[in-house]
Design a protein around this motif. Structure first.
Motif, PDB file in Angstrom:
ATOM      1  N   GLY A 146       0.813  -1.205   0.000  1.00 19.28           N
ATOM      2  CA  GLY A 146       0.000   0.000   0.000  1.00 19.28           C
ATOM      3  C   GLY A 146       0.848   1.257   0.000  1.00 19.28           C
ATOM      4  O   GLY A 146       2.066   1.220   0.167  1.00 19.28           O
ATOM      5  N   ARG A 147       0.169   2.371  -0.194  1.00 13.90           N
ATOM      6  CA  ARG A 147       0.800   3.689  -0.154  1.00 13.90           C
ATOM      7  C   ARG A 147       0.638   4.222   1.264  1.00 13.90           C
ATOM      8  O   ARG A 147      -0.481   4.326   1.773  1.00 13.90           O
ATOM      9  N   THR A 148       1.725   4.594   1.902  1.00 18.85           N
ATOM     10  CA  THR A 148       1.698   4.772   3.358  1.00 18.85           C
ATOM     11  C   THR A 148       0.966   6.023   3.833  1.00 18.85           C
ATOM     12  O   THR A 148       0.669   6.117   5.024  1.00 18.85           O
ATOM     13  N   GLN A 155      -5.615   2.126   0.853  1.00 20.03           N
ATOM     14  CA  GLN A 155      -4.491   1.408   0.252  1.00 20.03           C
ATOM     15  C   GLN A 155      -4.995   0.254  -0.606  1.00 20.03           C
ATOM     16  O   GLN A 155      -4.560   0.064  -1.755  1.00 20.03           O
TER      17      GLN A 155
END
Length: 218
Positions: A146-148, A155
């Motif tokens: 995922g994108r943090t 995500q």
């Protein structure tokens, strides 16, 4: 037989999508190893990582941070170093070892900055292939946790919608159609049976398996 949390996670086919750590920003602090289990650093609104350069030089470009902190979990120390060395060979000066990212059962874990992308279950071969895709301007989805800067459901939405429909992520749960209209993704989360998530202790967590239910015009 020695228990390994990575092996259990693979055996259970635990989903990666939506498992990245959540942080609005990352603060990197260079410090020699060993780092110990917890570094005690606090970053308001974000997270701090201890880092150590893999090579001697530093160049511009993305930063590839590979968790190798065996004091937190041995799976990171077993699987991380080979990934760090492989990435350094193809991207000299852009690779660092780092302290605990979270989700050691998904080792080897790599955080890519400034993209804020977290990847898991990497080995030397898949890490190099992933880096080549990123450097070519493409987003590989196969190992993406995922994108943090997004919440777990967001995500997962980015991964599922990109994978299934190839739509561009705008923000949150919103995606852009080719004609410029926007849609909102609705996901269904299934909580899985709690499982042991570390080699070091008996801690258990219940993962969530996300599925895309529908897209609604915004």
């Amino acid at each position: 037989m020695t228990f390994r949390c990575t092996e259990l996670s693979l055996e259970l086919d635990e989903p990666l999508a939506g498992t990245a750590p959540v942080a609005a920003r990352w603060e990197l602090v260079e410090r020699p190893k060993p780092w110990g289990r917890d570094h005690g650093l606090e970053t308001p609104g974000g997270k701090a990582l201890l880092v150590k350069r893999v090579g001697a030089s530093v160049t511009s470009g993305r930063r590839y941070l590979v968790c190798t902190n065996g004091a937190r979990d041995p799976c990171c120390a077993i699987r991380g170093p080979a990934v760090a060395q492989a990435l350094e060979r193809v991207l000299p000066g852009q690779v660092y070892e780092c302290s605990h990212l979270g989700g050691h059962r998904f080792a080897a874990n790599v955080l890519v900055l400034p993209d804020a992308l977290c990847f898991g279950r990497l080995d030397a071969r898949t890490a190099v292939a992933l880096a080549a895709e990123l450097e070519a301007g493409r987003l590989p989805l196969g190992h993406l946790r995922g994108r943090t800067m997004l919440q777990p459901e967001q995500q997962a939405a980015e991964i599922l919608v990109r994978r299934g429909l190839g739509l561009r992520h705008v923000e949150g749960m919103t995606f852009a159609l080719s004609d410029g209209r926007r849609v909102t993704a609705r996901l269904q989360g299934e909580e899985l049976e709690p499982q042991r998530v570390s080699c070091r202790d008996e801690k258990v967590e219940a993962s969530t398996r996300w599925t895309l239910e529908e897209l609604v015009l915004a």
